[in-house]
Design a protein around this motif. Structure first.
Motif, PDB file in Angstrom:
ATOM      1  N   SER A   1      37.184  38.732  32.625  1.00  0.00           N
ATOM      2  CA  SER A   1      36.297  37.966  31.750  1.00  0.00           C
ATOM      3  C   SER A   1      37.093  36.908  31.008  1.00  0.00           C
ATOM      4  O   SER A   1      38.091  37.211  30.352  1.00  0.00           O
ATOM      5  CB  SER A   1      35.604  38.902  30.751  1.00  0.00           C
ATOM      6  OG  SER A   1      34.732  38.179  29.905  1.00  0.00           O
ATOM      7  N   ILE A   2      36.639  35.664  31.095  1.00  0.00           N
ATOM      8  CA  ILE A   2      37.339  34.550  30.468  1.00  0.00           C
ATOM      9  C   ILE A   2      37.184  34.594  28.955  1.00  0.00           C
ATOM     10  O   ILE A   2      36.211  35.148  28.419  1.00  0.00           O
ATOM     11  CB  ILE A   2      36.802  33.213  31.027  1.00  0.00           C
ATOM     12  CG1 ILE A   2      37.776  32.071  30.753  1.00  0.00           C
ATOM     13  CG2 ILE A   2      35.426  32.900  30.445  1.00  0.00           C
ATOM     14  CD1 ILE A   2      37.417  30.792  31.495  1.00  0.00           C
TER      15      ILE A   2
ATOM     16  N   ILE B   1      34.306  29.217  36.884  1.00  0.00           N
ATOM     17  CA  ILE B   1      33.527  28.640  37.973  1.00  0.00           C
ATOM     18  C   ILE B   1      32.781  29.764  38.684  1.00  0.00           C
ATOM     19  O   ILE B   1      33.312  30.425  39.588  1.00  0.00           O
ATOM     20  CB  ILE B   1      34.433  27.877  38.952  1.00  0.00           C
ATOM     21  CG1 ILE B   1      35.255  26.826  38.199  1.00  0.00           C
ATOM     22  CG2 ILE B   1      33.599  27.219  40.042  1.00  0.00           C
ATOM     23  CD1 ILE B   1      36.241  26.076  39.067  1.00  0.00           C
ATOM     24  N   ASP B   2      31.545  29.996  38.267  1.00  0.00           N
ATOM     25  CA  ASP B   2      30.772  31.121  38.796  1.00  0.00           C
ATOM     26  C   ASP B   2      30.532  31.000  40.302  1.00  0.00           C
ATOM     27  O   ASP B   2      30.419  32.009  41.010  1.00  0.00           O
ATOM     28  CB  ASP B   2      29.436  31.217  38.063  1.00  0.00           C
ATOM     29  CG  ASP B   2      29.616  31.637  36.609  1.00  0.00           C
ATOM     30  OD1 ASP B   2      30.571  32.400  36.336  1.00  0.00           O
ATOM     31  OD2 ASP B   2      28.823  31.191  35.758  1.00  0.00           O
ATOM     32  N   GLY B   3      30.470  29.769  40.821  1.00  0.00           N
ATOM     33  CA  GLY B   3      30.217  29.566  42.235  1.00  0.00           C
ATOM     34  C   GLY B   3      31.318  30.088  43.139  1.00  0.00           C
ATOM     35  O   GLY B   3      31.127  30.214  44.352  1.00  0.00           O
ATOM     36  N   MET B   4      32.474  30.424  42.560  1.00  0.00           N
ATOM     37  CA  MET B   4      33.583  30.949  43.368  1.00  0.00           C
ATOM     38  C   MET B   4      33.529  32.461  43.492  1.00  0.00           C
ATOM     39  O   MET B   4      34.436  33.071  44.063  1.00  0.00           O
ATOM     40  CB  MET B   4      34.925  30.517  42.764  1.00  0.00           C
ATOM     41  CG  MET B   4      35.146  29.009  42.831  1.00  0.00           C
ATOM     42  SD  MET B   4      36.711  28.464  42.100  1.00  0.00           S
ATOM     43  CE  MET B   4      37.882  29.114  43.300  1.00  0.00           C
ATOM     44  N   GLY B   5      32.492  33.093  42.967  1.00  0.00           N
ATOM     45  CA  GLY B   5      32.326  34.537  43.126  1.00  0.00           C
ATOM     46  C   GLY B   5      33.089  35.347  42.098  1.00  0.00           C
ATOM     47  O   GLY B   5      33.913  34.823  41.333  1.00  0.00           O
ATOM     48  N   ALA B   6      32.824  36.658  42.112  1.00  0.00           N
ATOM     49  CA  ALA B   6      33.402  37.542  41.089  1.00  0.00           C
ATOM     50  C   ALA B   6      34.926  37.527  41.098  1.00  0.00           C
ATOM     51  O   ALA B   6      35.564  37.605  40.049  1.00  0.00           O
ATOM     52  CB  ALA B   6      32.877  38.967  41.296  1.00  0.00           C
TER      53      ALA B   6
ATOM     54  N   LYS C   1      36.092  33.349  40.251  1.00  0.00           N
ATOM     55  CA  LYS C   1      35.583  32.523  39.159  1.00  0.00           C
ATOM     56  C   LYS C   1      36.639  32.153  38.121  1.00  0.00           C
ATOM     57  O   LYS C   1      36.505  31.130  37.439  1.00  0.00           O
ATOM     58  CB  LYS C   1      34.401  33.224  38.486  1.00  0.00           C
ATOM     59  CG  LYS C   1      34.745  34.558  37.821  1.00  0.00           C
ATOM     60  CD  LYS C   1      33.507  35.239  37.262  1.00  0.00           C
ATOM     61  CE  LYS C   1      33.847  36.574  36.598  1.00  0.00           C
ATOM     62  NZ  LYS C   1      32.628  37.253  36.092  1.00  0.00           N
ATOM     63  N   LEU C   2      37.705  32.948  37.992  1.00  0.00           N
ATOM     64  CA  LEU C   2      38.762  32.665  37.019  1.00  0.00           C
ATOM     65  C   LEU C   2      40.006  32.062  37.665  1.00  0.00           C
ATOM     66  O   LEU C   2      40.985  31.773  36.978  1.00  0.00           O
ATOM     67  CB  LEU C   2      39.144  33.955  36.282  1.00  0.00           C
ATOM     68  CG  LEU C   2      38.008  34.664  35.537  1.00  0.00           C
ATOM     69  CD1 LEU C   2      38.510  35.935  34.869  1.00  0.00           C
ATOM     70  CD2 LEU C   2      37.368  33.754  34.511  1.00  0.00           C
ATOM     71  N   SER C   3      39.973  31.881  38.990  1.00  0.00           N
ATOM     72  CA  SER C   3      41.176  31.467  39.714  1.00  0.00           C
ATOM     73  C   SER C   3      41.716  30.119  39.244  1.00  0.00           C
ATOM     74  O   SER C   3      42.907  29.963  38.972  1.00  0.00           O
ATOM     75  CB  SER C   3      40.904  31.411  41.214  1.00  0.00           C
ATOM     76  OG  SER C   3      40.658  32.704  41.720  1.00  0.00           O
TER      77      SER C   3
END
Length: 376
Positions: A336-337, A348-353, A356-358
């Protein structure tokens, strides 16, 4: 009726045939279950050279029933040179150019050399010698680095183990995961050429041929690894003896100086940082993640002061411990950010669970790397 000439020719043939028999006796490491060789090591052998000689001696005895003496001088019969020595050097056999566990197997009329780099690892101070030593390590690290941040090698002592009593030079001598084991790899390569296999730790995973005689091979081979680093999760102090030896037989090589994960956890581990720099830690709801005693406290990777101090901490790892790689990665279980204004919009939610934080994490790591690269 046999002529004198025929008798003379027969005599010459018998003498000629009998001569190789003498040479043949010199051409066996073991002949009909009897030793015909000695294992020769240097007068001051490294830890892994001693390990290599032990592996060769014990396995040949299991295979043939013959125990080959380990000595520092060649004797009658075949000399098996394990590791670098003055005797091997006279033959022009050294470990020069054999890196990352590479090895050479080469033979002559009455000798066999099994050789590689056997450099002993020497740890850099300060480091904890045992679990209790971790209590004083932090203060020693702060003194060496000049920084109040966490030390990265808290568990380095787990990568060493006591030498077996029969090959130890002193009562409490240790060998390391980080010792180079080129000659040990050469010994294992030679034993594999005889049909030996190690599929699992212990006798259950050991396959040994039964050979009453072991001829001296005609060989000159150099084996180089495809990968410099060959490791999995085996730390010598936390594994049993059979697992440690099995891993060595497989040819693992765990190089010193590679901090592989969770460096930011190491840096921000001291409890005092939570009180002195609460804004370094992630904001969740209306609270910073600064709970004292919590094993993992997550961070705000948009905080510029944290960035500046991380660069200092990374440089200190290279300076004090001579590391090759420093980890600038979050504590474990980072899902969690930070919810502060600085971090807003960076997930970036579009990058998946799992993605998204990568970009948020790697942007921070790359910024640190670019800054460190100005001096290192």
């Amino acid at each position: 009726m046999i002529s004198v000439k025929t008798i003379c020719l027969l005599a010459i043939c018998i003498l000629t045939l009998s001569q190789p028999a003498v040479s043949c006796a010199q051409s066996f490491l073991v002949k009909d279950g009897q030793p015909n060789a000695v294992i020769v090591i240097a007068e001051e052998p490294s830890r892994s050279t001693r390990w290599a000689a032990k592996e060769l001696q014990e396995t040949i005895e299991k295979i043939s029933g013959a125990m080959l003496p380990v000595t520092t001088e060649p004797g009658d019969g075949v000399a098996i040179y394990v590791g670098e020595s003055s005797h091997a050097k006279k033959l022009g056999i050294t470990a020069k150019g054999l890196e990352h566990g590479a090895y050479r197997m080469v033979s002559g009329s009455d000798w066999l050399a099994l050789i590689g780099d056997d450099t002993d690892f020497v740890p850099i101070e300060p480091w904890a010698k045992n679990n209790g030593g971790q209590r004083t390590l932090q203060a020693l690290w702060e003194q060496a680095s000049g920084l109040p941040y966490g030390v990265s090698n808290r568990g380095m002592y787990k990568n060493r183990e006591r030498m077996p009593a029969d090959i130890a030079k002193e009562e409490r001598e240790y060998f390391w995961t980080y010792d180079e084991r080129g000659s040990y790899n050469a010994v294992c390569g030679f034993l594999r050429s005889l049909g030996v296999r190690w599929y699992a730790p212990g006798e259950l995973g050991e396959v040994l041929p039964k050979l009453a005689s072991l001829p001296l091979p005609n060989i000159d081979e150099t084996t180089e690894p495809d990968f410099e680093i060959r490791q999995f999760s085996v730390r010598f102090a936390t594994s049993d003896d059979e697992t440690t030896r099995w891993a060595m037989r497989l040819g693992i090589r765990q190089a010193y100086g590679l901090m592989v994960a969770h460096g930011m956890h190491a840096m921000t581990h001291p409890e005092k940082l939570k009180a002195e720099h609460p804004d370094w830690f992630a904001l969740y709801g209306d609270k910073r993640d600064t709970v004292t005693g919590k094993r993992l406290n997550h961070l705000c990777y948009s905080n510029e002061e944290l960035f500046t101090e991380t660069v200092k901490w990374a440089r200190a790892q290279f300076d004090v411990y001579d590391y090759e790689a420093v980890s600038i990665m979050p504590p474990d279980a980072y899902t969690s950010i930070c919810q502060c204004e600085l971090c807003e919009g960076k997930q970036i939610d579009g990058m998946g669970a799992r993605g998204k934080l990568s970009n948020h994490v790697w942007d921070y790591a790359n910024r640190v790397a670019k800054e460190v690269a100005k001096t290192h």
